[in-house]
Design an enzyme around this catalytic site. Sequence first.
Site, PDB file in Angstrom:
ATOM      1  N   SER A 192    -123.938  35.859 -24.566  1.00  0.00           N
ATOM      2  CA  SER A 192    -123.742  37.308 -24.574  1.00  0.00           C
ATOM      3  C   SER A 192    -122.694  37.726 -25.581  1.00  0.00           C
ATOM      4  O   SER A 192    -121.742  37.007 -25.845  1.00  0.00           O
ATOM      5  CB  SER A 192    -123.311  37.809 -23.188  1.00  0.00           C
ATOM      6  OG  SER A 192    -123.077  39.206 -23.245  1.00  0.00           O
ATOM      7  N   LYS A 213    -126.947  34.540 -16.825  1.00  0.00           N
ATOM      8  CA  LYS A 213    -127.044  35.497 -17.940  1.00  0.00           C
ATOM      9  C   LYS A 213    -127.934  36.678 -17.551  1.00  0.00           C
ATOM     10  O   LYS A 213    -127.649  37.834 -17.897  1.00  0.00           O
ATOM     11  CB  LYS A 213    -127.590  34.813 -19.201  1.00  0.00           C
ATOM     12  CG  LYS A 213    -127.842  35.763 -20.385  1.00  0.00           C
ATOM     13  CD  LYS A 213    -126.579  36.509 -20.783  1.00  0.00           C
ATOM     14  CE  LYS A 213    -126.616  37.295 -22.078  1.00  0.00           C
ATOM     15  NZ  LYS A 213    -127.723  38.142 -22.400  1.00  0.00           N
ATOM     16  N   HIS A 216    -125.908  38.885 -15.446  1.00  0.00           N
ATOM     17  CA  HIS A 216    -124.987  39.576 -16.369  1.00  0.00           C
ATOM     18  C   HIS A 216    -125.676  40.808 -16.959  1.00  0.00           C
ATOM     19  O   HIS A 216    -125.116  41.904 -16.994  1.00  0.00           O
ATOM     20  CB  HIS A 216    -124.550  38.617 -17.488  1.00  0.00           C
ATOM     21  CG  HIS A 216    -123.924  39.300 -18.673  1.00  0.00           C
ATOM     22  ND1 HIS A 216    -124.664  40.007 -19.615  1.00  0.00           N
ATOM     23  CD2 HIS A 216    -122.633  39.415 -19.064  1.00  0.00           C
ATOM     24  CE1 HIS A 216    -123.861  40.511 -20.530  1.00  0.00           C
ATOM     25  NE2 HIS A 216    -122.618  40.169 -20.222  1.00  0.00           N
ATOM     26  N   ASN A 217    -126.899  40.625 -17.416  1.00  0.00           N
ATOM     27  CA  ASN A 217    -127.607  41.749 -18.032  1.00  0.00           C
ATOM     28  C   ASN A 217    -127.936  42.827 -17.013  1.00  0.00           C
ATOM     29  O   ASN A 217    -127.893  44.019 -17.336  1.00  0.00           O
ATOM     30  CB  ASN A 217    -128.881  41.256 -18.733  1.00  0.00           C
ATOM     31  CG  ASN A 217    -128.578  40.655 -20.091  1.00  0.00           C
ATOM     32  OD1 ASN A 217    -127.515  40.083 -20.292  1.00  0.00           O
ATOM     33  ND2 ASN A 217    -129.512  40.777 -21.015  1.00  0.00           N
ATOM     34  N   GLU A 230    -124.952  44.701 -16.669  1.00  0.00           N
ATOM     35  CA  GLU A 230    -124.832  45.488 -17.911  1.00  0.00           C
ATOM     36  C   GLU A 230    -125.647  46.791 -17.801  1.00  0.00           C
ATOM     37  O   GLU A 230    -125.160  47.880 -18.137  1.00  0.00           O
ATOM     38  CB  GLU A 230    -125.319  44.625 -19.080  1.00  0.00           C
ATOM     39  CG  GLU A 230    -125.477  45.303 -20.421  1.00  0.00           C
ATOM     40  CD  GLU A 230    -126.050  44.330 -21.467  1.00  0.00           C
ATOM     41  OE1 GLU A 230    -125.499  43.222 -21.639  1.00  0.00           O
ATOM     42  OE2 GLU A 230    -127.075  44.665 -22.103  1.00  0.00           O
TER      43      GLU A 230
HETATM   44  C1  6PG Z   1    -125.777  40.572 -24.415  1.00  0.00           C
HETATM   45  C2  6PG Z   1    -126.875  41.585 -24.309  1.00  0.00           C
HETATM   46  C3  6PG Z   1    -128.062  41.127 -25.093  1.00  0.00           C
HETATM   47  C4  6PG Z   1    -129.075  42.195 -25.432  1.00  0.00           C
HETATM   48  C5  6PG Z   1    -129.740  42.765 -24.230  1.00  0.00           C
HETATM   49  C6  6PG Z   1    -130.244  44.146 -24.455  1.00  0.00           C
HETATM   50  O1  6PG Z   1    -125.368  40.091 -23.351  1.00  0.00           O
HETATM   51  O2  6PG Z   1    -125.343  40.289 -25.524  1.00  0.00           O
HETATM   52  O3  6PG Z   1    -127.247  41.738 -22.960  1.00  0.00           O
HETATM   53  O4  6PG Z   1    -128.615  40.028 -24.433  1.00  0.00           O
HETATM   54  O5  6PG Z   1    -128.479  43.166 -26.198  1.00  0.00           O
HETATM   55  O6  6PG Z   1    -130.804  41.923 -23.914  1.00  0.00           O
HETATM   56  O7  6PG Z   1    -131.145  44.382 -23.463  1.00  0.00           O
HETATM   57  P1  6PG Z   1    -132.117  45.592 -23.427  1.00  0.00           P
HETATM   58  O8  6PG Z   1    -132.788  45.675 -24.762  1.00  0.00           O
HETATM   59  O9  6PG Z   1    -133.050  45.241 -22.335  1.00  0.00           O
HETATM   60  O10 6PG Z   1    -131.273  46.780 -23.141  1.00  0.00           O
END
Ligand code: 6PG
Length: 479
Positions: free
Chosen positions: A128, A182, A185-186, A189
Amino acid sequence: ATANIGVVGLAVMGSNLARNLASREGNTVAVFNRHYDKTETLIGEHPEAGFVPASDYEAFAASLSKPRTAIIMVKAGAGTDAVITSLTEVFEPGDIIVDGGNALFTDTIRREKAVRETGINFVGAGISGGEEGALNGPSIMPGGSDESWVTLGPILRSIAAIAEGEPCVTHVGHDGAGHFVKMVHNGIEYADMQLIGEAYDLIRRGTDKSPAEIADVFADWNTGELESYLIEITAEVLRQVDADTRKPLVDVILDQAGAKGTGAWTVQTALDLGIPVSGIAEAVFARSLSSKPAQRAAASDLPGPSEAWTVDDPDAFISDVRDALYASKIIAYSQGFDEIVAGAAQYGWDIKKGDIAAIWRGGCIIRARFLNRITEAYADDADLTLLAAAPYFAEALGRTQEAWRRVVATAAQAGIPSPAFSSSLAYYDGLRADRLPAALIQAQRDFFGAHTYKRVDKEGTFHTLWSGDRSEIESVDTH
Ligand code: 6PG
């Protein structure tokens, strides 16, 4: 063989990770891309990196010292399987293949099992931090075998972000554990971003502040307990002015949020595990709703509140919104950690929650000051049942909950959608409740399907003869 580490896939994430690796003492980096022109561009632009380029998989394998270690940085999906197959053809037992993409953890479990048959190690590693993190220090969540970690650990530690003096990487657990973490984590996010979006929307509609002025609010919040990467970039985004129209950029961007799937995976997995990640789910659904122009057009004439909404005291309102954001954010992380605990139990991973909070303190998209508090909460009690009830967070929720209620009530009355704020509050109140209407649901299930229920006052399983004389019988049936 001159390189100790290789990178396959030289799009921006792969190139940046390769440059990061090359910049660290002791690393020599082999690079390979399906189309050689990309490799040539990278080595041409970065002679200082001392890359060892390869034009085919044989040359790539030959350029790596043993155990050969390669990180795949290609788009998740079928492309990853193709690269893994090619690498297993040229690698040998003991070598290590790392998938650094956003793979679905069940794919990683499947791939790890298949690759293990060859004696080669396969490691799914969540990375990430976006492009910038890949170049200067990401947060890394590797799974895979203990054997692979011996070689991989020092390499990943050398490139990870540093938080409180520690590299933001830990061996999360076996096979798919890294990609699972991960994924969560997303999911967090997504929730964080939606909560910030709701806070912005309420302030924008409730006060006469411009986006640039709201940027100052976020910049101010970023000096306190909400300090985080996402709050910081929100301030920057809100300050941005469109060059063509001279309008705030946020006003000329089409309001339909995209998604590549990791948030949806988090929710799908949580549904399978029976974990209520309601804040994350609402964040995913809010993006889906935004991206349905036909439905939005069809609903645009539906009535809203009849009375106009006015905020009497903008500063007090902004302070309430801040509190609602903080409280909802605590819930999102608490739900995410619940999912990690459930996933670990389901898949047999020994995941240390405190270590996960620690490696999220730097490099990753959800990095935030309050992750220190999460690390501390798990340091105090590694088996904490509910993160939100740990002393620090209990105090924060106690301090913010009245404001949170005011914001959710106001949003409902004003007709402003706040799905993540309000679902997080409902979750909080649901957990707190002394009695839930689940008792009524059990009775309904028993009525129409003889699904039985348990009683608060005695052991056993019971059924009421609803279509008979409505007396209660003890039942052995537990369906
Ligand atoms: C990270 C982000 C990365 C990516 C996402 C965006 O941890 O660096 O999460 O993995 O930018 O996958 O996800 P979306 O396109 O689904 O918003």
